[in-house]
Write an enzyme that holds these catalytic residues in place. Structure first.
Site, PDB file in Angstrom:
ATOM      1  N   ASP A  11       0.839  -1.188  -0.196  1.00 15.25           N
ATOM      2  CA  ASP A  11      -0.051  -0.003   0.002  1.00 15.25           C
ATOM      3  C   ASP A  11       0.879   1.107  -0.027  1.00 15.25           C
ATOM      4  OD1 ASP A  11      -2.172   1.476   0.168  1.00 15.25           O
ATOM      5  OD2 ASP A  11      -2.129   1.711   2.299  1.00 15.25           O
ATOM      6  N   SER A  12       0.277   2.306  -0.305  1.00 17.83           N
ATOM      7  CA  SER A  12       1.062   3.598  -0.316  1.00 17.83           C
ATOM      8  C   SER A  12       1.354   4.024   0.981  1.00 17.83           C
ATOM      9  CB  SER A  12       0.183   4.743  -0.996  1.00 17.83           C
ATOM     10  OG  SER A  12      -0.886   5.078  -0.124  1.00 17.83           O
ATOM     11  N   TYR A  43      -0.629   8.225  -2.690  1.00 21.30           N
ATOM     12  CA  TYR A  43      -0.470   7.954  -4.226  1.00 21.30           C
ATOM     13  C   TYR A  43      -1.570   8.887  -5.019  1.00 21.30           C
ATOM     14  CZ  TYR A  43       3.034   3.920  -3.802  1.00 21.30           C
ATOM     15  OH  TYR A  43       4.088   3.242  -3.597  1.00 21.30           O
ATOM     16  N   GLY A  44      -2.541   8.960  -4.105  1.00 14.54           N
ATOM     17  CA  GLY A  44      -3.842   9.495  -4.958  1.00 14.54           C
ATOM     18  C   GLY A  44      -3.712  10.805  -5.495  1.00 14.54           C
ATOM     19  N   CYS A  74      -4.354  -1.027  -1.903  1.00 12.96           N
ATOM     20  CA  CYS A  74      -4.267   0.461  -2.267  1.00 12.96           C
ATOM     21  C   CYS A  74      -5.374   0.723  -3.325  1.00 12.96           C
ATOM     22  CB  CYS A  74      -2.961   1.003  -2.805  1.00 12.96           C
ATOM     23  SG  CYS A  74      -2.856   2.666  -3.308  1.00 12.96           S
ATOM     24  N   THR A  76      -6.080   3.481  -5.005  1.00 14.53           N
ATOM     25  CA  THR A  76      -5.403   4.067  -6.189  1.00 14.53           C
ATOM     26  C   THR A  76      -4.781   3.245  -7.221  1.00 14.53           C
ATOM     27  OG1 THR A  76      -5.196   6.072  -4.911  1.00 14.53           O
ATOM     28  CG2 THR A  76      -3.881   5.857  -6.781  1.00 14.53           C
ATOM     29  N   GLU A 152      -3.370   8.970   8.556  1.00 14.31           N
ATOM     30  CA  GLU A 152      -1.956   8.970   8.673  1.00 14.31           C
ATOM     31  C   GLU A 152      -1.428   9.883  10.021  1.00 14.31           C
ATOM     32  OE1 GLU A 152       0.116   7.056   7.262  1.00 14.31           O
ATOM     33  OE2 GLU A 152      -1.083   6.726   5.449  1.00 14.31           O
ATOM     34  N   CYS A 186     -10.631   3.717  -0.502  1.00  8.89           N
ATOM     35  CA  CYS A 186      -9.294   3.623  -0.399  1.00  8.89           C
ATOM     36  C   CYS A 186      -9.083   2.803   1.095  1.00  8.89           C
ATOM     37  CB  CYS A 186      -9.155   5.019   0.091  1.00  8.89           C
ATOM     38  SG  CYS A 186      -7.416   5.329   0.820  1.00  8.89           S
ATOM     39  N   THR A 187      -8.199   2.001   1.053  1.00  5.23           N
ATOM     40  CA  THR A 187      -8.079   0.985   2.152  1.00  5.23           C
ATOM     41  C   THR A 187      -7.701   1.919   3.379  1.00  5.23           C
ATOM     42  OG1 THR A 187      -5.709   0.948   1.665  1.00  5.23           O
ATOM     43  CG2 THR A 187      -7.153  -0.801   1.032  1.00  5.23           C
ATOM     44  N   HIS A 188      -7.345   3.266   3.487  1.00  4.86           N
ATOM     45  CA  HIS A 188      -7.273   3.953   4.808  1.00  4.86           C
ATOM     46  C   HIS A 188      -8.812   4.291   5.237  1.00  4.86           C
ATOM     47  CE1 HIS A 188      -3.519   5.097   2.947  1.00  4.86           C
ATOM     48  NE2 HIS A 188      -3.236   5.589   4.136  1.00  4.86           N
TER      49      HIS A 188
END
Length: 272
Positions: A11-12, A43-44, A74, A76, A152, A186-188
């Site tokens: 992932d980013s 990355y987005g 990810c 993105t 984050e 988005c995995t976040h």
């Protein structure tokens, strides 16, 4: 024939840990190698060419660890660079098609919302996959660019006024659309699930792509005899491209297990 090699995940940043959490939950015996490109997140906001370059480097790193399959955890990469995985020597799993399938199966009124990074939404990938399965679906997509920085930074509690207001502002198009199903593209974003659910209410089903892809991987391994037969708990290795301090702090929350210094290694991904 059983395959004891690890599952590779990249992932980013840290969001892919929500996918790893689901892999561990559904396949506790499998070994996992995780790479988070924390030095180049997000990355987005990058160009398509840059995203593809980063994804290729991430995949190359995982292949060096002899993984039996790779998951682009990810949204993105899944939306923009999944086509580049055709040359990989191992199976590749992206997030978009599995999330779309789950959303189509869940919706009752045919109105589906998608939220993701700017690159994910601009790609139109979720809408294409949804319409393949349900041509009469109404799809509303909107980018939520500040969600990743919130996660984050560790700002994800549903009672945080900043989180609540950010979620409220971004999701107005989804609310107005009348969608009864929302893909967290988005995995976040599953980290913000409580805040999102609190705003939208119980009438909207949230689709966590991590759950969808974990079930798909489990089915693949079983169907192809690739499961790890050892019944002991799997080993999990973590690599990042920036200092691991913030990774360890947030990983214990996202993954549900404590990560000590010995489990996280910093690598120079750009050198690959």
């Amino acid at each position: 024939m059983a395959d004891s090699r690890a599952i590779g995940v990249f992932d980013s940043g840290l969001g892919g840990l929500t996918v790893t959490k689901e892999l561990v939950r559904h396949m506790p015996c499998e070994d996992i190698v995780y790479f988070g490109d924390t030095g180049r997140v997000p990355y987005g906001t990058r160009s398509r060419e840059t995203i593809k370059k980063y994804a290729a480097q991430d995949e190359k790193f995982l292949l060096k660890h002899n993984v039996k399959l790779i998951i682009a955890a990810c949204g993105t990469v899944s939306s923009v660079a999944a086509d580049s995985a055709g040359s990989l020597p191992v199976p590749f799993f992206e997030m978009v098609s599995h999330a779309a399938k789950a959303a189509v199966e869940a919706t009752k009124n045919g109105k589906i919302g998608v939220i993701g990074t700017a690159a994910t939404v601009a790609s139109g990938s979720h809408k294409r996959e949804i319409l393949k399965l349900k041509p009469d679906a109404e799809v509303t997509a909107c980018s939520c660019s500040m969600f990743v920085p919130l996660v984050e930074e560790g700002w994800y509690n549903d009672d945080d006024i900043v989180v609540k207001e950010t979620v409220r502002r971004y999701l107005q198009p989804i609310i107005k659309s009348g969608a009864d199903t929302l893909i967290l593209g988005c995995t976040h974003y599953p980290v913000l699930e409580k805040a999102i659910a609190g705003l939208l209410g119980g009438g909207v089903t949230l689709i966590n792509p991590g759950v969808a892809v974990a079930l798909a991987v489990k089915d693949y391994l079983k169907a192809n005899g690739k499961e790890k037969l050892d019944s002991t708990a799997g080993k999990h290795s973590f690599f990042v491209s920036d200092k691991p301090d913030s990774f360890k702090n947030l990983a214990s929350v996202l993954l549900g297990e404590e990560i000590d210094d010995r489990k996280v290694e910093q690598v120079d991904i750009g050198a690959l």
